[in-house]
Design an enzyme around this catalytic site. Structure first.
Site, short mmCIF file in Angstrom:
data_model
loop_
_atom_site.label_atom_id
_atom_site.label_comp_id
_atom_site.label_asym_id
_atom_site.label_seq_id
_atom_site.Cartn_x
_atom_site.Cartn_y
_atom_site.Cartn_z
N SER A 8 0.85 -1.19 0.00
CA SER A 8 0.00 0.00 0.00
C SER A 8 0.88 1.24 0.00
O SER A 8 1.61 1.48 0.97
CB SER A 8 -0.89 0.02 1.24
N HIS A 33 -1.32 -1.19 -4.24
CA HIS A 33 -2.56 -0.81 -3.57
C HIS A 33 -2.59 0.69 -3.31
O HIS A 33 -1.65 1.25 -2.74
CB HIS A 33 -2.65 -1.57 -2.24
N ASP A 35 -4.79 3.80 -1.59
CA ASP A 35 -5.85 4.15 -0.64
C ASP A 35 -6.36 5.54 -0.92
O ASP A 35 -5.73 6.53 -0.54
CB ASP A 35 -5.31 4.05 0.79
N MET A 37 -8.85 8.34 -0.11
CA MET A 37 -9.68 8.75 1.03
C MET A 37 -10.24 10.16 0.80
O MET A 37 -9.50 11.04 0.39
CB MET A 37 -8.84 8.73 2.31
N HIS A 66 -8.41 1.22 -3.88
CA HIS A 66 -9.32 1.06 -2.73
C HIS A 66 -10.01 2.41 -2.49
O HIS A 66 -9.40 3.32 -1.95
CB HIS A 66 -8.50 0.62 -1.51
N MET A 68 -12.17 4.70 -0.57
CA MET A 68 -12.81 5.00 0.71
C MET A 68 -13.48 6.36 0.55
O MET A 68 -13.08 7.36 1.17
CB MET A 68 -11.77 4.99 1.82
N MET A 137 -11.54 -5.44 5.76
CA MET A 137 -10.70 -4.53 6.53
C MET A 137 -10.38 -5.18 7.88
O MET A 137 -11.29 -5.59 8.61
CB MET A 137 -11.39 -3.19 6.77
N ASP A 175 -6.77 -6.26 4.52
CA ASP A 175 -6.08 -4.98 4.54
C ASP A 175 -6.04 -4.35 5.93
O ASP A 175 -7.08 -4.06 6.52
CB ASP A 175 -6.86 -4.03 3.59
#
Ligand code: DX5
Ligand code: ZN
Length: 216
Positions: A8, A33, A35, A37, A66, A68, A137, A175
């Site tokens: 990540s 990966h 993230d 957000m 991913h 979020m 998660m 994750d």
């Protein structure tokens, strides 16, 4: 069961992002990966499409994005255009999840649904046969470097049962808080893909850490 690793980049050194991606390119990692957000679904803001576009120019591994974020439908095509191979949305914020999954698949990307630690596996019963991957998660989303939530092992086993019944090709990704110890137990429980941020990028030799994680 496969043993795949997705570092990540949230934990990477962004002052040297090009070098960090090149390290991953040369490593045994299977995905990269990301993230994403939005500061609404999770109490943090990370990065978005421009970073993925730039990394996509130099990466030789599939981009595992991913999301979020709320209102993911608005951005799915843009993330795929930017280079995403896998799009993950959270079941907790998709009111029309079946429609969202069809949208992801219509772009040619792989469809993945993510469950927060409190969300039971049973929410997937009507949608599991449409999925390429499920992300569990093992921390509450929003930050790297958090402690692993122990009941994730039993959740992986429950999910594996559902997948064996309804969609044996669907992968299980986990994750948050992954290291050699939690990673070994997760693979034993039935996980296929491990996301690892701080354990990889804070280690002395990240490339070696990735190889060792694959062998636990
Ligand atoms: C957290 C993210 C994770 C995180 C993992 O919301 O989804 O991918 O970056 O970081 P570590 O491996 O440090 O827990
Ligand atoms: Zn993540």
């Amino acid at each position: 069961m496969s043993k795949l690793i997705a570092p990540s980049i949230l934990a990477a050194d962004f002052n040297r992002l090009g070098e960090e991606i090149e390290m991953i390119n040369q490593s045994d990692a299977d995905y990269i990966h990301f993230d994403v957000m939005d500061g609404v679904f999770v109490p943090n803001i990370s990065f978005g499409i421009p970073v993925i576009e730039h990394v996509n120019k130099i990466a030789n591994k599939p981009l595992d994005v991913h999301l979020m974020i709320i209102e993911a439908d608005k951005y799915i095509e843009s993330f795929v255009k930017a280079g995403a191979s896998i799009i993950t949305v959270h079941v907790e914020v998709c009111m029309h999840l079946h429609r969202t999954i069809q949208l992801i698949k219509s772009t040619g990307a792989k469809a993945c649904v993510c469950l927060n630690p409190h969300t039971p596996v049973s929410v997937l019963e009507e949608i599991i046969s449409d999925l390429d991957m499920v992300l569990l998660m093992s921390v509450n989303p929003g930050f790297g470097g958090q402690a692993f939530i122990e009941n994730t092992y039993s959740k992986v086993k429950k999910l594996k049962e559902l997948i064996d019944q309804k969609n044996p090709d669907c992968l299980i990704e986990v994750d948050g808080g992954v290291n050699y110890d939690t990673g070994k137990k997760l693979f034993e429980a039935g996980a296929d893909v491990l996301v690892a941020g701080s354990f990889v990028f804070k280690s002395k030799n990240p490339s070696e850490t990735i190889s060792k994680l694959k062998l636990v």
